[in-house]
Design an enzyme around this catalytic site. Structure first.
Site, PDB file in Angstrom:
ATOM      1  N   GLU A 208       5.978 -30.581   5.749  1.00 39.13           N
ATOM      2  CA  GLU A 208       5.679 -31.234   4.478  1.00 39.13           C
ATOM      3  C   GLU A 208       6.409 -32.569   4.406  1.00 39.13           C
ATOM      4  O   GLU A 208       7.527 -32.708   4.878  1.00 39.13           O
ATOM      5  CB  GLU A 208       6.085 -30.357   3.298  1.00 39.13           C
ATOM      6  CG  GLU A 208       7.578 -30.104   3.173  1.00 39.13           C
ATOM      7  CD  GLU A 208       7.952 -29.411   1.875  1.00 39.13           C
ATOM      8  OE1 GLU A 208       7.071 -29.225   1.009  1.00 39.13           O
ATOM      9  OE2 GLU A 208       9.141 -29.055   1.726  1.00 39.13           O
TER      10      GLU A 208
ATOM     11  N   ASP B  33       3.802 -51.109  -2.936  1.00 34.79           N
ATOM     12  CA  ASP B  33       4.129 -50.157  -1.891  1.00 34.79           C
ATOM     13  C   ASP B  33       3.729 -50.787  -0.562  1.00 34.79           C
ATOM     14  O   ASP B  33       2.920 -51.727  -0.503  1.00 34.79           O
ATOM     15  CB  ASP B  33       3.411 -48.821  -2.112  1.00 34.79           C
ATOM     16  CG  ASP B  33       4.164 -47.652  -1.500  1.00 34.79           C
ATOM     17  OD1 ASP B  33       4.981 -47.883  -0.589  1.00 34.79           O
ATOM     18  OD2 ASP B  33       3.946 -46.515  -1.932  1.00 34.79           O
TER      19      ASP B  33
END
Length: 735
Positions: A477, A274
């Site tokens: 969010e 990542d």
């Protein structure tokens, strides 16, 4: 005049210099074996690696791989996104967010979606190369799908997943990978990636240092199955997560990457970190003291591709004796296999995917597919008989913070589109010319009204129907750093909707009196809809529905289509019903292990029609350990609408020697039935479905009684309370 002659001479010299440079840098590819398609791929890759310096090898293992002009190799950036459409690049079709795709319970549909996405991806790449562009978000390696388990509603990135269930996630993830990678025997259409490996679902604020402590049972029963399914489906890439799992950073976790992924499962693709996760070895997890040591450790464990810049220190790590150049060559060889599978070193005419043109980008066909997917993702949570509405009523009123909000169509990791259809626009297109439609925002997304005088809500009192478009958006969010209105780095530690929205809905409801109020709720995660359910006559959960979202909502509201979406995640009554967010145990989580009554259960969703299920018929009522049993059932549409039904099959081990799920989804089928039509379905119940994972992480198959449930929801009494009919149940014995 002399001045102009001098200027002309300078320009001529520059032009001739450019021509000479172009002639000098023009490559005769026949001189290099790695361009020779008659050789094996291994021979070609070995030849290429042999021509690289150590610095060049390290740079080719970065996501932003630079050009090597002397070999005719253009720059290539591995970083690209396609979570629900070609992302962050050119104009593309924006499909519903992944959680919305999860709500379709339709793997055949998701295969069509990902095939359309890969068509647009190839077209975009072909066009970029044609114009000499080799940019980030322009390649063919896509870091999707996200098959993490949405174990807790507070996780801001849960919207990127297909929900809380490993089986549903596995089936939809497998379909998505197949659509992205294509079915050519020689070439990958694009390269997909399963992420984030493994045991990753927040907290966002702590992800660069957090350790997910997980039991062996939960690891093998919940967190790993979807990754195993995608490995079996030949996914090309695995992305390792930021966090640690059981004390070791996932990108330095020998057990996860080598013992399980490579050795046990036989994964044959490449592993990518990542982005900037290797940097966390130094500054987050604190397991090494220098970037050189971080680069060496990542290569030792088996990270072929570094998203970030840590591999800029790889050559120095080799020179310092921290890692061997031979191992660097081995990792680079594996990584380059992907570029060769994509045909990036082959003649253009040899790869059929190179023929896909820009006419597929945001085509009419893809827009229609986006609309269909959005329709099938919408979940009808409540309907007191007010839906569907006629589209020729005298007056409609649409209000709420999200009625005209393009942000709520998108979700995160999205593309861009010149024709985004908001809910207001969709409803406006759908009503008859003689009908009146009025709009007022009424209240903002998450702030109290600054003007105490309310001119908006009274409109509900003189309208035949009112639509309140409310909920949450990517402002509240999402991923760390993206949700700019979130004080908790994108996580939603407050389960409630903003209070100003509830207060406004209360005013609208009071003004409307006995006239219909329809709440249209946007969002990518469970939220407390208790008050919304009380105040509105109908409640639609529309997720982040993509470019055709407004049209899809109108299709459902006015009865062009019956809703068929089902919840891919449980909505708890309150957040206090769950374990602590940082606790990765599955006990008390999801429909499998939650023992308290939820607000809305997994698999729940209403329809405009009624479906009748026959009794279940089994091919055998007693089977041996290596045998399967067939369960047959007939489904009939007994209502007034033709509609889709999501037939769900759950299994319960009546008495096991250790804790097992309350019940478990083992099969599903999305079917379409006309009025009065029946279909008979057969489901095979295999020994693998009957087995369970014990506390030591071992798979076991035990004799005893099992129950099969088949119906349009999960086997919770709460479904009946919310208007769903009871499932059919039958028991059989494993001898």
């Amino acid at each position: 005049m002399k001045k102009y002659r001098q200027l002309f001479a300078i320009m001529l010299m520059l032009f001739l210099t450019a021509i000479m440079h172009a002639q000098q840098t023009k490559i005769d590819k026949s001189e290099f074996d790695f361009y020779d398609t008659d050789l094996s791929m291994d021979e070609r890759i070995d030849d290429l690696i042999s021509r690289l310096t150590l610095e060049e090898k390290a740079q080719q293992m970065l996501n932003a791989s630079p050009a090597i002009e002397r070999l005719g190799i253009p720059a290539y950036d591995w970083w690209n996104e396609a979570l629900h459409g070609l992302g962050r690049s050119g104009v593309a079709t924006v499909f519903p967010q992944a959680i919305g795709m999860g709500a379709t319970f339709d793997d055949d549909l998701i295969l069509k979606v990902s095939t359309a996405i890969s068509d647009e991806a190839r077209a975009n790449f072909n066009n970029a190369v044609k114009h000499g562009y080799h940019r980030k978000y322009g390649g063919l390696t896509f870091w999707t799908p996200n098959v993490n388990i949405f174990r807790d509603p507070r996780w801001g990135r849960g919207q990127e997943t297909y929900g809380e269930d490993p089986y549903l996630t596995s089936k939809l993830g497998e379909a998505f990978v197949k659509g992205l990678q294509g079915d050519n025997d020689k070439y990958l259409k694009t390269a997909a990636a399963a992420k984030h490996y493994a045991v990753h679902s927040g907290p966002e604020k702590l992800r660069h240092e957090f350790n997910a402590d997980v039991s062996e049972k939960d690891l093998w029963e919940t967190y790993l199955p979807a990754f195993k399914t995608l490995v079996d489906a030949n996914v090309e890439t695995i992305m390792c997560a930021y966090n640690s799992t059981n004390g070791e950073p996932c990108c330095a976790n020998n057990r996860l990457i080598n013992d399980i992924l490579r050795d046990k499962w036989g994964f044959n693709g490449h592993v990518v970190s990542d982005c900037w996760a290797l940097q966390d070895f130094v500054s987050g997890h604190d397991i090494v003291e220098s970037p050189e040591a971080a680069a060496a450790l990542a290569v030792e464990v088996g990270i072929e591709l570094n998203c970030g810049d840590t591999y800029n220190f790889l050559a120095k790590a080799v020179e310092d004796g921290l890692v061997s150049e031979e191992l660097v060559d081995k990792r680079l060889h594996k990584l380059l296999e992907t570029r060769f599978k994509l045909g990036l070193f082959d003649p253009e005419e040899s790869n059929p995917y190179n023929k896909i043109g820009v006419e597929v980008m945001n085509s009419d066909e893809h827009r229609a597919l986006a609309r269909e997917t959005a329709r099938k993702s919408i979940v009808l949570l409540k309907n007191d008989g007010v839906l569907p509405l006629k589209n020729n009523l005298s007056k409609y009123f649409i209000t709420g913070p999200n009625a005209t909000n393009i942000e709520v169509l998108l979700g995160n990791y999205h593309g861009v589109n010149p024709d985004m259809v908001t809910v207001l626009e969709g409803i406006a297109k759908a009503i008859k010319p003689e009908s009146q439609l009025q709009y007022r925002m009424g209240t903002r997304l998450n702030l109290p009204n600054e003007n105490p005088q309310d001119w908006a809500s009274p409109n509900a009192g003189n309208s035949d129907a009112t639509f309140v478009v409310m909920g949450i958006s990517g402002l509240l969010e999402g991923e760390e750093g993206e949700s700019i209105a979130s004080p908790t780095f994108g996580d939603r530690m407050d389960y409630n909707l903003p209070q100003n929205q509830i207060d406004y809905l209360q005013k609208v409801s009071e003004a409307a009196e006995d006239r219909p109020v329809v709440a249209i709720v946007t969002g990518g995660s469970p939220m407390n809809l208790t008050e919304v359910h009380k105040l509105a006559d109908a409640v639609l959960l529309v997720w982040y529905p993509g470019e055709e979202g407004g049209n899809a909502v109108a299709d459902i509201i006015f009865g062009k289509n019956s809703p068929s979406g089902r919840l891919p995640i449980t909505f708890p009554m309150t957040i206090e019903d769950l374990p602590a967010y940082e606790d990765y145990t599955m006990e008390g989580r999801t429909y499998k292990y939650m023992d308290v009554v939820p607000m809305y259960p997994f698999g729940y969703g209403l329809s405009y029609t009624d479906f009748e299920y026959s009794e279940i018929k089994l091919s055998k009522d007693k089977i041996k350990k290596k045998e399967s049993v067939e369960a047959r059932i007939s489904v009939t549409n007994t209502g007034d609408f033709e509609a889709d039904e999501v037939v769900q099959v759950y299994l319960k081990d009546v008495k096991a020697s250790s804790r097992v799920p309350n019940f478990e989804l083992v099969a599903f089928k999305n079917i379409h039935l006309k009025r009065g039509e029946s279909k008979e379905l057969t489901f095979e119940i295999t020994p693998e479905m009957l087995s369970f994972i014990d506390d030591n992480g071992k798979e076991k198959l035990e004799k005893g009684a099992f129950e099969i449930y088949i119906g349009g929801s999960s086997p919770l009494k709460r479904n009946e309370e919310l208007g769903k009919k009871a499932l059919k149940k039958i028991q059989f014995q494993l001898k």
